[in-house]
Motif scaffolding. Structure first.
Motif, PDB file in Angstrom:
ATOM      1  N   ASN A  28       0.898  -1.136   0.061  1.00 14.42           N
ATOM      2  CA  ASN A  28      -0.143   0.117  -0.112  1.00 14.42           C
ATOM      3  C   ASN A  28       0.694   1.242  -0.007  1.00 14.42           C
ATOM      4  O   ASN A  28       0.447   2.348  -0.562  1.00 14.42           O
ATOM      5  CB  ASN A  28      -0.846   0.113   1.085  1.00 14.42           C
ATOM      6  CG  ASN A  28      -2.040  -0.917   1.173  1.00 14.42           C
ATOM      7  OD1 ASN A  28      -2.347  -1.447  -0.045  1.00 14.42           O
ATOM      8  ND2 ASN A  28      -2.620  -1.505   2.160  1.00 14.42           N
ATOM      9  N   LYS A  29       1.796   1.401   0.831  1.00 15.90           N
ATOM     10  CA  LYS A  29       2.817   2.270   0.744  1.00 15.90           C
ATOM     11  C   LYS A  29       3.678   2.746  -0.408  1.00 15.90           C
ATOM     12  O   LYS A  29       3.789   3.721  -0.883  1.00 15.90           O
ATOM     13  CB  LYS A  29       3.953   2.201   1.944  1.00 15.90           C
ATOM     14  CG  LYS A  29       4.766   3.282   2.259  1.00 15.90           C
ATOM     15  CD  LYS A  29       3.796   4.336   2.993  1.00 15.90           C
ATOM     16  CE  LYS A  29       4.645   5.703   3.497  1.00 15.90           C
ATOM     17  NZ  LYS A  29       4.127   6.789   3.983  1.00 15.90           N
ATOM     18  N   ALA A  30       3.736   1.581  -1.088  1.00 16.55           N
ATOM     19  CA  ALA A  30       4.646   1.785  -2.029  1.00 16.55           C
ATOM     20  C   ALA A  30       3.752   2.153  -3.365  1.00 16.55           C
ATOM     21  O   ALA A  30       4.032   2.841  -4.292  1.00 16.55           O
ATOM     22  CB  ALA A  30       5.258   0.244  -2.874  1.00 16.55           C
ATOM     23  N   ARG A  31       2.404   1.622  -3.469  1.00 15.59           N
ATOM     24  CA  ARG A  31       1.511   2.179  -4.344  1.00 15.59           C
ATOM     25  C   ARG A  31       1.115   3.553  -4.239  1.00 15.59           C
ATOM     26  O   ARG A  31       1.035   4.583  -5.220  1.00 15.59           O
ATOM     27  CB  ARG A  31       0.115   1.372  -4.170  1.00 15.59           C
ATOM     28  CG  ARG A  31       0.185   0.292  -5.268  1.00 15.59           C
ATOM     29  CD  ARG A  31      -1.454  -0.198  -5.211  1.00 15.59           C
ATOM     30  NE  ARG A  31      -2.054  -0.488  -4.119  1.00 15.59           N
ATOM     31  CZ  ARG A  31      -1.814  -1.889  -3.308  1.00 15.59           C
ATOM     32  NH1 ARG A  31      -1.110  -2.582  -3.873  1.00 15.59           N
ATOM     33  NH2 ARG A  31      -2.429  -2.196  -2.311  1.00 15.59           N
ATOM     34  N   GLU A  32       1.037   3.994  -2.835  1.00 12.89           N
ATOM     35  CA  GLU A  32       0.944   5.455  -2.596  1.00 12.89           C
ATOM     36  C   GLU A  32       2.301   6.213  -3.210  1.00 12.89           C
ATOM     37  O   GLU A  32       2.299   7.371  -3.637  1.00 12.89           O
ATOM     38  CB  GLU A  32       0.725   5.573  -0.872  1.00 12.89           C
ATOM     39  CG  GLU A  32       0.379   6.971  -0.538  1.00 12.89           C
ATOM     40  CD  GLU A  32       0.257   7.007   0.910  1.00 12.89           C
ATOM     41  OE1 GLU A  32       0.916   8.009   1.603  1.00 12.89           O
ATOM     42  OE2 GLU A  32      -0.270   6.039   1.728  1.00 12.89           O
TER      43      GLU A  32
END
Length: 183
Positions: A28-32
């Motif tokens: 999720n952090k990588a996508r963000e």
């Protein structure tokens, strides 16, 4: 299964859940981060495009001004060439002035100069026009000039050659020709 195995399995399941949670959070952090980077990249690209468009517009306007200036310079050069040709033709026509007009020019000019002594150099073409030895008290010289006439009084010379008169008045003559031709 004994208690130890149940505890161990519970710890392993807890570890797997925690690992899955950490991986989900990381994804999720990588996508963000990726979305934010893409948005930042789009913003930067848009700013670059906007700057490029402004610069292209300025370059286009500068080129248009430069082109107009070059066109104006070409037009001025062409007009000046026409004026120069007319001035040359004028001088040539004056050099070929008829005898009556030449006599009138000499007499009227001498009247304005009001010189009583000295010598006069007539044009080669009109040196035999005057039958006397003098004109208005000026001795006719054996020397001649190309066009018009010259009066010498000691070290002073009154240059009334057509080419000199035109050269002296060239700015006014050029303006008159320009006004007449390029209205």
């Amino acid at each position: 299964m004994n208690n130890l195995e149940v505890i161990l399995e519970s710890i392993i399941n807890e570890g797997i859940k925690e690992k899955d949670q950490i991986l989900d959070d990381a994804n999720n952090k990588a996508r963000e981060i990726l979305e934010n980077s893409e948005n930042d990249a789009k913003d930067i690209a848009q700013k670059i495009l906007d700057t490029a468009k402004r610069e292209a517009k300025i370059i286009g306007e500068n080129e248009a001004v430069s082109t107009k200036r070059k066109a104006r310079d070409i037009e001025i050069a062409a007009k000046n060439q026409v004026i120069d040709e007319i001035v040359e033709k004028l001088i040539e026509n004056l050099k070929n002035i008829d005898q009556i007009s030449y006599v009138t020019f000499v007499e009227k000019t001498l009247e304005k100069l009001n010189i009583g002594e000295g010598e006069i150099l007539l044009s080669e073409k009109h040196k035999d026009t005057f039958k006397n030895d003098s004109i208005r008290g000026l001795k006719i010289s054996d020397e001649t000039c190309e066009d018009g006439f010259v009066v010498r009084n000691g070290k002073i010379e009154y240059d009334n050659r057509f080419s000199s008169i035109i050269k002296y008045n060239i700015d006014d003559i050029r303006k008159q020709i320009s006004d007449e031709i390029f209205k």
